[in-house]
Scaffold this motif. Sequence first.
Motif, PDB file in Angstrom:
ATOM      1  N   ASP A   1       1.025 -12.732   2.701  1.00 19.04           N
ATOM      2  CA  ASP A   1       0.149 -11.765   3.353  1.00 19.04           C
ATOM      3  C   ASP A   1      -0.683 -11.081   2.271  1.00 19.04           C
ATOM      4  O   ASP A   1      -0.133 -10.412   1.391  1.00 19.04           O
ATOM      5  CB  ASP A   1       0.976 -10.738   4.125  1.00 19.04           C
ATOM      6  CG  ASP A   1       0.104  -9.749   4.884  1.00 19.04           C
ATOM      7  OD1 ASP A   1      -0.046  -9.915   6.112  1.00 19.04           O
ATOM      8  OD2 ASP A   1      -0.422  -8.809   4.256  1.00 19.04           O
ATOM      9  N   GLU A   2      -1.989 -11.262   2.316  1.00 18.08           N
ATOM     10  CA  GLU A   2      -2.854 -10.774   1.241  1.00 18.08           C
ATOM     11  C   GLU A   2      -3.071  -9.269   1.269  1.00 18.08           C
ATOM     12  O   GLU A   2      -3.625  -8.699   0.332  1.00 18.08           O
ATOM     13  CB  GLU A   2      -4.195 -11.478   1.281  1.00 18.08           C
ATOM     14  CG  GLU A   2      -5.023 -11.159   2.513  1.00 18.08           C
ATOM     15  CD  GLU A   2      -6.373 -11.856   2.484  1.00 18.08           C
ATOM     16  OE1 GLU A   2      -6.700 -12.464   1.452  1.00 18.08           O
ATOM     17  OE2 GLU A   2      -7.082 -11.791   3.503  1.00 18.08           O
TER      18      GLU A   2
ATOM     19  N   THR B   1      -3.848   1.513   0.275  1.00 18.80           N
ATOM     20  CA  THR B   1      -3.813   0.065   0.060  1.00 18.80           C
ATOM     21  C   THR B   1      -2.591  -0.543   0.724  1.00 18.80           C
ATOM     22  O   THR B   1      -1.501   0.023   0.686  1.00 18.80           O
ATOM     23  CB  THR B   1      -3.785  -0.247  -1.441  1.00 18.80           C
ATOM     24  OG1 THR B   1      -4.985   0.246  -2.041  1.00 18.80           O
ATOM     25  CG2 THR B   1      -3.673  -1.741  -1.690  1.00 18.80           C
ATOM     26  N   VAL B   2      -2.781  -1.686   1.356  1.00 18.73           N
ATOM     27  CA  VAL B   2      -1.652  -2.474   1.852  1.00 18.73           C
ATOM     28  C   VAL B   2      -1.429  -3.586   0.838  1.00 18.73           C
ATOM     29  O   VAL B   2      -2.218  -4.531   0.743  1.00 18.73           O
ATOM     30  CB  VAL B   2      -1.923  -3.063   3.246  1.00 18.73           C
ATOM     31  CG1 VAL B   2      -0.701  -3.838   3.742  1.00 18.73           C
ATOM     32  CG2 VAL B   2      -2.293  -1.958   4.236  1.00 18.73           C
ATOM     33  N   THR B   3      -0.378  -3.453   0.035  1.00 16.78           N
ATOM     34  CA  THR B   3      -0.135  -4.383  -1.064  1.00 16.78           C
ATOM     35  C   THR B   3       0.155  -5.785  -0.550  1.00 16.78           C
ATOM     36  O   THR B   3       0.850  -5.961   0.463  1.00 16.78           O
ATOM     37  CB  THR B   3       1.056  -3.895  -1.903  1.00 16.78           C
ATOM     38  OG1 THR B   3       0.839  -2.539  -2.283  1.00 16.78           O
ATOM     39  CG2 THR B   3       1.234  -4.755  -3.146  1.00 16.78           C
ATOM     40  N   ALA B   4      -0.364  -6.790  -1.231  1.00 15.22           N
ATOM     41  CA  ALA B   4      -0.036  -8.170  -0.895  1.00 15.22           C
ATOM     42  C   ALA B   4       1.469  -8.391  -1.017  1.00 15.22           C
ATOM     43  O   ALA B   4       2.122  -7.840  -1.911  1.00 15.22           O
ATOM     44  CB  ALA B   4      -0.778  -9.125  -1.820  1.00 15.22           C
ATOM     45  N   THR B   5       2.017  -9.183  -0.114  1.00 18.19           N
ATOM     46  CA  THR B   5       3.453  -9.393  -0.106  1.00 18.19           C
ATOM     47  C   THR B   5       3.782 -10.754   0.485  1.00 18.19           C
ATOM     48  O   THR B   5       2.918 -11.432   1.059  1.00 18.19           O
ATOM     49  CB  THR B   5       4.157  -8.288   0.716  1.00 18.19           C
ATOM     50  OG1 THR B   5       5.570  -8.402   0.547  1.00 18.19           O
ATOM     51  CG2 THR B   5       3.849  -8.423   2.197  1.00 18.19           C
ATOM     52  N   ALA B   6       5.027 -11.154   0.370  1.00 16.51           N
ATOM     53  CA  ALA B   6       5.525 -12.361   1.021  1.00 16.51           C
ATOM     54  C   ALA B   6       6.261 -11.956   2.289  1.00 16.51           C
ATOM     55  O   ALA B   6       6.911 -10.912   2.347  1.00 16.51           O
ATOM     56  CB  ALA B   6       6.446 -13.143   0.096  1.00 16.51           C
TER      57      ALA B   6
ATOM     58  N   VAL C   1       9.143  -9.024   2.564  1.00 13.66           N
ATOM     59  CA  VAL C   1      10.208  -8.902   1.564  1.00 13.66           C
ATOM     60  C   VAL C   1       9.770  -8.022   0.393  1.00 13.66           C
ATOM     61  O   VAL C   1      10.587  -7.671  -0.455  1.00 13.66           O
ATOM     62  CB  VAL C   1      10.632 -10.293   1.045  1.00 13.66           C
ATOM     63  CG1 VAL C   1      11.251 -11.101   2.163  1.00 13.66           C
ATOM     64  CG2 VAL C   1       9.449 -11.053   0.447  1.00 13.66           C
ATOM     65  N   GLY C   2       8.502  -7.640   0.332  1.00 12.71           N
ATOM     66  CA  GLY C   2       8.031  -6.718  -0.690  1.00 12.71           C
ATOM     67  C   GLY C   2       7.581  -5.429  -0.039  1.00 12.71           C
ATOM     68  O   GLY C   2       7.902  -5.156   1.122  1.00 12.71           O
ATOM     69  N   GLU C   3       6.827  -4.619  -0.764  1.00 17.56           N
ATOM     70  CA  GLU C   3       6.332  -3.372  -0.195  1.00 17.56           C
ATOM     71  C   GLU C   3       5.349  -3.691   0.930  1.00 17.56           C
ATOM     72  O   GLU C   3       5.714  -3.626   2.093  1.00 17.56           O
ATOM     73  CB  GLU C   3       5.686  -2.521  -1.280  1.00 17.56           C
ATOM     74  CG  GLU C   3       6.687  -1.992  -2.306  1.00 17.56           C
ATOM     75  CD  GLU C   3       6.029  -1.087  -3.322  1.00 17.56           C
ATOM     76  OE1 GLU C   3       4.813  -0.843  -3.192  1.00 17.56           O
ATOM     77  OE2 GLU C   3       6.726  -0.631  -4.233  1.00 17.56           O
ATOM     78  N   GLY C   4       4.133  -4.046   0.607  1.00 20.00           N
ATOM     79  CA  GLY C   4       3.178  -4.491   1.614  1.00 20.00           C
ATOM     80  C   GLY C   4       3.182  -3.652   2.870  1.00 20.00           C
ATOM     81  O   GLY C   4       3.242  -2.425   2.828  1.00 20.00           O
ATOM     82  N   HIS C   5       3.171  -4.325   4.023  1.00 18.98           N
ATOM     83  CA  HIS C   5       3.188  -3.617   5.305  1.00 18.98           C
ATOM     84  C   HIS C   5       4.600  -3.241   5.734  1.00 18.98           C
ATOM     85  O   HIS C   5       4.776  -2.440   6.655  1.00 18.98           O
ATOM     86  CB  HIS C   5       2.509  -4.458   6.393  1.00 18.98           C
ATOM     87  CG  HIS C   5       3.106  -5.825   6.580  1.00 18.98           C
ATOM     88  ND1 HIS C   5       4.347  -6.025   7.136  1.00 18.98           N
ATOM     89  CD2 HIS C   5       2.628  -7.059   6.291  1.00 18.98           C
ATOM     90  CE1 HIS C   5       4.601  -7.321   7.209  1.00 18.98           C
ATOM     91  NE2 HIS C   5       3.572  -7.971   6.673  1.00 18.98           N
TER      92      HIS C   5
END
Length: 265
Positions: free
Chosen positions: A89-90, A106-111, A144-148
């Motif tokens: 997810d970009e 910002t919505v950080t890129a994540t898996a 699995v990361g910060e992201g959304h």
Amino acid sequence: MRGFPMGPVLLFLALTASSISATAASDNEIGLGLYEKPEYIGADEQEWVVLPSFKFHASHFVLTLRGERLLLDFLTSPNINAGLMVRYDEGRGNDLDDEVVRLLPTVTATAELGLFVESGFPVRWLGWDDPTLVIGSANLRDAVGEGHEGQVLEVAVGLFREFGESTSLTLQYIATRTDTDYNRAYFGVSEADAAATGLTSFNPNAGLRDTQTRLVLDHEVSPEWTVGLTTSYGRLSDTLSESPVVSSRGDRTQWTTGIFVNRRL
């Protein structure tokens, strides 16, 4: 994973076109695609991206990369595929064309890690004398990361039809449900954000994110090479379309178009 029940996802049978194509089960492939898509979900600005693809068959699994999705299929059956999915997810950065949305967090890129299942059946099982296949898929993913930091449930149904020995057409209808964390990351506007941007505050909950209609045309130009065209029309849900990120700064309608080339190894 939290939020969505896993049982219905594991029981749902579905299959995308690449899983049921006429390609022999032993064939490996590599490919590349050029796509025009929204700059971020809900945006009215488009951007071009280049995405790779491949399919690798091992003795006990099939590894497939479809753009931003990596699938590890442990059921090497021509009728059903199921296994693990990793999707990139970009996010939504701060280098956007829209100067107001740039001011939002910002919505950080994540898996996104999850499970998928795919299957299909010929319409002749329903008594119709036609080679068309009914196809469908379901997957459940969790950041699995910060992201959304949210979950995504995606379900698709459609039709797959071969025309002669070299051309096929796939038509799919896709519905995506996202949880509260996801929706607030991409569509929410806090009181502080409203003060900084001039947008109206908005605090969405879990629910339908969007529906899409996707069309894919594949043509085999030689035994080794396949070219294709794809387009999808998406429409954000009534609730999320009320977000000022969409209603004031974006567009409820989301288009993606592209062309791709695959080479069989």
